[in-house]
Motif scaffolding. Structure first.
Motif, PDB file in Angstrom:
ATOM      1  N   VAL A 186      -2.337  -8.976   2.434  1.00 35.36           N
ATOM      2  CA  VAL A 186      -1.370  -8.311   3.507  1.00 35.36           C
ATOM      3  C   VAL A 186       0.169  -8.041   2.976  1.00 35.36           C
ATOM      4  O   VAL A 186       1.348  -7.164   3.147  1.00 35.36           O
ATOM      5  CB  VAL A 186      -1.712  -8.659   4.259  1.00 35.36           C
ATOM      6  CG1 VAL A 186      -0.730  -9.544   5.210  1.00 35.36           C
ATOM      7  CG2 VAL A 186      -1.481  -7.009   5.696  1.00 35.36           C
ATOM      8  N   HIS A 187       0.712  -9.108   2.739  1.00 34.44           N
ATOM      9  CA  HIS A 187       1.899  -9.034   2.269  1.00 34.44           C
ATOM     10  C   HIS A 187       2.221  -8.906   0.768  1.00 34.44           C
ATOM     11  O   HIS A 187       3.419  -8.350   0.459  1.00 34.44           O
ATOM     12  CB  HIS A 187       2.363 -10.322   2.155  1.00 34.44           C
ATOM     13  CG  HIS A 187       1.557 -11.300   1.102  1.00 34.44           C
ATOM     14  ND1 HIS A 187       0.511 -12.090   1.302  1.00 34.44           N
ATOM     15  CD2 HIS A 187       2.085 -12.582  -0.237  1.00 34.44           C
ATOM     16  CE1 HIS A 187       0.220 -12.509  -0.312  1.00 34.44           C
ATOM     17  NE2 HIS A 187       1.177 -13.256  -1.041  1.00 34.44           N
ATOM     18  N   HIS A 188       1.190  -8.089   0.135  1.00 38.67           N
ATOM     19  CA  HIS A 188       1.618  -7.401  -0.515  1.00 38.67           C
ATOM     20  C   HIS A 188       0.942  -5.141  -0.754  1.00 38.67           C
ATOM     21  O   HIS A 188       1.012  -5.094  -1.542  1.00 38.67           O
ATOM     22  CB  HIS A 188       0.703  -7.792  -2.551  1.00 38.67           C
ATOM     23  CG  HIS A 188       1.657  -9.124  -2.232  1.00 38.67           C
ATOM     24  ND1 HIS A 188       2.976  -9.112  -2.556  1.00 38.67           N
ATOM     25  CD2 HIS A 188       1.141 -10.856  -3.000  1.00 38.67           C
ATOM     26  CE1 HIS A 188       2.963 -10.394  -3.303  1.00 38.67           C
ATOM     27  NE2 HIS A 188       2.337 -11.325  -3.075  1.00 38.67           N
ATOM     28  N   LEU A 189       1.062  -5.455   0.673  1.00 42.71           N
ATOM     29  CA  LEU A 189       0.539  -4.207   0.352  1.00 42.71           C
ATOM     30  C   LEU A 189       0.829  -3.344   0.034  1.00 42.71           C
ATOM     31  O   LEU A 189       0.022  -2.720  -0.365  1.00 42.71           O
ATOM     32  CB  LEU A 189       0.732  -3.554   1.874  1.00 42.71           C
ATOM     33  CG  LEU A 189       0.019  -2.572   2.805  1.00 42.71           C
ATOM     34  CD1 LEU A 189      -1.147  -2.457   2.346  1.00 42.71           C
ATOM     35  CD2 LEU A 189       0.102  -2.144   4.197  1.00 42.71           C
ATOM     36  N   ASP A 190       1.900  -3.080  -0.201  1.00 44.14           N
ATOM     37  CA  ASP A 190       3.034  -1.328  -0.656  1.00 44.14           C
ATOM     38  C   ASP A 190       2.432  -2.173  -2.299  1.00 44.14           C
ATOM     39  O   ASP A 190       1.795  -0.767  -2.857  1.00 44.14           O
ATOM     40  CB  ASP A 190       4.189  -1.855  -0.547  1.00 44.14           C
ATOM     41  CG  ASP A 190       4.783  -1.365   0.121  1.00 44.14           C
ATOM     42  OD1 ASP A 190       3.693  -0.983   1.224  1.00 44.14           O
ATOM     43  OD2 ASP A 190       5.991  -1.968   0.986  1.00 44.14           O
ATOM     44  N   SER A 191       2.169  -3.070  -2.594  1.00 45.98           N
ATOM     45  CA  SER A 191       2.077  -3.266  -4.077  1.00 45.98           C
ATOM     46  C   SER A 191       0.353  -2.537  -4.615  1.00 45.98           C
ATOM     47  O   SER A 191       0.172  -2.549  -5.260  1.00 45.98           O
ATOM     48  CB  SER A 191       2.389  -4.843  -5.015  1.00 45.98           C
ATOM     49  OG  SER A 191       2.028  -5.305  -4.530  1.00 45.98           O
TER      50      SER A 191
END
Length: 301
Positions: free
Chosen positions: A220-225
């Motif tokens: 979830v900490h890389h949601l945008d990528s």
């Protein structure tokens, strides 16, 4: 056969030092270690009986795909061994890959055992690592019979610990540098390998021990990528990827379907991070457990 080990690193100085020490204990040391340094300064590392080259790339926001390609293209070896910075190679890892490369073409993926928190506090002890390390429940295991078996699903490709000849890597074209940050670049690489007729193989041996660090799954900490890379993969191959992660994000209220794609609804908050955070007593984080919990709660709602 000349062997280059390739890794990339941002932070994780202790993990990288352990990787170097592990290579120093190898029954067949590499000819060189090439590090793509994703930070402004190089690392201070243990002395090694092989050449260590650090390529300082600067910011951590560089795509992982580009960093891996940079290390691979700078390498001089005929065989490229890719290890993530949080991996400690078993003494036989290089030797196992060299032996396999005499018979196999394409991609070779070695074993990985996950160490618990504190597993490396007392230094490198392979007997202890072998006792404490566990296999990831969501990854295929090594072949039950024989030194290797073919992997028939490109989605199983895993860049944590793999090797292939420099010639084969160049023929595939390396990792697609359009992929940003984290997510999807492994699956895309596996698809490119398979689409060009190369094989993927799981090996018995070529083992690495994964060093504990806190993580989130689904990431979830890389949601945008993850969202951006899902779109890139879909446009490139005509079908989606990372469906289990995207499904979890929908159930968490972070995304919603928008035609053939997804639309972001909000930024992750502490509740989302708490749900996906690897607990201190877990050797690895599990997407499957989180998704199962989300699906059950969605049914009950």
């Amino acid at each position: 056969m000349k062997v280059s080990v390739c890794t990339l690193a941002h932070g994780r100085a202790g993990h990288l030092a352990n990787l170097v020490e592990g290579l120093c204990s190898a029954t067949r040391p590499p000819d060189e270690l090439v590090i793509a340094v994703m930070q402004p300064q190089a690392y201070t590392l243990p002395d090694a009986p092989f050449n260590v080259r650090q390529i300082v790339l600067g910011g951590k926001d560089m795509p992982l795909a580009k960093a891996r390609n940079t290390a691979a293209r700078a390498a001089n070896g005929e065989l490229l061994v890719f290890l993530d910075v949080d991996c400690i190679p078993a003494p036989g890892l290089i030797e196992d890959y060299v032996t396999a490369a005499r018979s196999l073409d394409g991609v070779m993926m070695g074993e990985v055992a996950y160490l618990p928190r504190g597993g490396t506090d007392a230094g490198l002890d392979y007997t202890r690592f072998e006792r404490q390390g566990v296999r990831h429940s969501e990854r295929p295991g090594p072949p039950e019979n024989g030194p290797w078996r073919e992997c028939e699903d490109y989605r199983c490709f895993w860049s944590l610990n793999f090797a292939m000849t420099a010639m084969a890597f160049a023929a595939v074209g390396g990792f697609d540098e359009r992929f940003v940050g984290y997510g999807g670049e492994d699956t895309d690489f596996g698809r490119m390998v398979a689409s060009q007729g190369h094989k993927l193989h799981w090996l018995s041996g070529a083992k690495a021990y994964h060093q504990y660090h806190p993580h989130h799954m689904p990431p979830v900490h890389h949601l945008d990528s993850v969202l951006a890379n899902a779109m890139i993969f879909g446009d490139k191959w005509g079908e989606p990827t990372m469906q289990h992660w995207l499904r979890a994000f929908v159930l968490m209220g972070l995304l919603e379907r928008d035609g053939d794609g997804w639309r972001k609804l909000r930024e992750p908050d502490e509740r989302d991070l708490a749900l996906t955070r690897q607990q201190a007593d877990q050797p690895y984080a599990s997407s499957a457990l989180v998704l199962e919990w989300l699906e059950e709660n969605a049914k009950a709602a």
